[in-house]
Each structure stands twice: as structure tokens, then as C-alpha cells.
Design an enzyme around this catalytic site. Sequence first.
Site, short mmCIF file in Angstrom:
data_model
loop_
_atom_site.label_atom_id
_atom_site.label_comp_id
_atom_site.label_asym_id
_atom_site.label_seq_id
_atom_site.Cartn_x
_atom_site.Cartn_y
_atom_site.Cartn_z
N CYS A 79 122.66 -33.92 -34.35
CA CYS A 79 123.77 -32.97 -34.39
C CYS A 79 123.26 -31.52 -34.42
CB CYS A 79 124.68 -33.33 -35.55
SG CYS A 79 126.36 -32.77 -35.31
N HIS A 169 125.62 -39.22 -35.97
CA HIS A 169 124.81 -39.33 -37.19
C HIS A 169 124.52 -40.78 -37.58
CE1 HIS A 169 125.28 -35.11 -38.56
NE2 HIS A 169 126.41 -35.18 -37.90
N GLU A 171 122.35 -41.80 -39.52
CA GLU A 171 121.96 -41.84 -40.94
C GLU A 171 123.18 -41.96 -41.86
OE1 GLU A 171 122.10 -39.27 -39.02
OE2 GLU A 171 122.88 -37.55 -40.13
N1 GLN Z 1 128.97 -27.91 -35.73
C1 GLN Z 1 127.64 -27.84 -36.26
C2 GLN Z 1 126.83 -26.75 -35.57
O1 GLN Z 1 127.26 -26.23 -34.59
C3 GLN Z 1 126.93 -29.17 -36.14
C4 GLN Z 1 127.64 -30.21 -36.97
C5 GLN Z 1 126.76 -31.27 -37.55
O2 GLN Z 1 125.53 -31.13 -37.61
N2 GLN Z 1 127.37 -32.31 -38.06
O3 GLN Z 1 125.77 -26.44 -36.00
#
Ligand code: GLN
Length: 189
Positions: A79, A169, A171
Site C-alpha cells: 500500500c 494488505h 498482513e
Molecule cells: N492512502 C495512503 C497513501 O496514499 C495509503 C493507504 C495505506 O497504506 N493503507 O499513502
Amino acid sequence: MTVGVLALQGGFAEHVHALNKLGVSSIEIRRPKDLKSPMDALILPGGESTVMGRLLRELDLYRPLLDLIRQGMPVWGTCAGMILLANEVEGEKDTHFAVMPISVRRNAFGRQLGSFSCSGLFTGIGDLPMTFIRAPIIQKVNKNVQILATHDNFRVAARYDTMLVTAFHPELTNDTRVLQYFLGMANAL
Ligand code: GLN
């Protein structure tokens, strides 16, 4: 094998927990001296990429981590971690490590559908539970990037050289197969 987990902000504890479950030792990376212990792979967790990017620089971790990644340290970005690795962040002039030839769009699923879980096919693994939290998607890729998973035609996981990225995710689920996939990548080097 020892895996370093960037622990400045966001969901690092869940990665450490998943590593523990597999009996793999981990180091939480918070300051440059944490990089003195040898490690074989690196995880960049989810969180807020802009905050992590700022903290990396303020805490003098940016340059040493960039050097490790450039030298071929296997790295998995989940992410926000994926955003840190991308060469291009759509609509933004700032990038972070900019080591992976992908362009990403932040918060791509919109505010209404900010967080959701589903299941999807991951190349080399099979069907997986996927949890998305204000997730980015992968927009453009260079031809050497292998797309490993899509959701609604959006690219949500990819691999390039020693780098693995997932917009979701693993994890946060009990399923450790993506982590095992990453450890397999790291072991093969
Ligand atoms: N929206 C976050 C970003 O732009 C990422 C979200 C996440 O890591 N769950 O950094």
C-alpha cells in the site's frame, strides 16, 4: 533469515507479527543505527506515504535505505510502501525512493469505497483474501514489470527484479502466502 520492517508509522506491527508466526526474525527500523544489524530483506508497510516519506528524510533513513534497495536488497511494499517505491505518483511532483518503473494513483478506489475486503487471484499463489484500505493502484508499468494480481481490472500487485508491491494488505489477514512468496523471492537471490 532476518527481515527489516520500516517502523516509522502505519501498519508495521502486523508485518512483524506475520514474520513471527513463520518463525522469521525481524528488525524494526526506526533510525540509522537499526541498519547496522544485518538483514536479508526489507518490508515497507502501509500507512500514509507522505508522512513516511517526510519521516524517512527527517530521520536520515532515506539515503541508506535507498542505497540498500539499489544494491539489490529484496523489498516488499504494501500500500503506502508501494507508493514509496514507485517511479511516479500520478498528479504529484514528489516521489520517494522512485526505484520501481511503475506509476501509481493514490486513493484510487475513492472515498466511499475507501476500505473493503474481497478475494482475488494472485499469480503463483491462487485465490487470496485481499484487504484494501484507501489503496493505490498501479497505472503504468514498464515491460519488465510482472503484474501478479488485478481487482476489477485494476492492477493491484506486481513484481520487478527484487521488488514486490501489493496495493492490499496480506498482513491484515491470517493468510501468510504472500509473505512466503516474498521470502521465497529473497531466498532465491
Ligand atoms: N492512502 C495512503 C497513501 O496514499 C495509503 C493507504 C495505506 O497504506 N493503507 O499513502
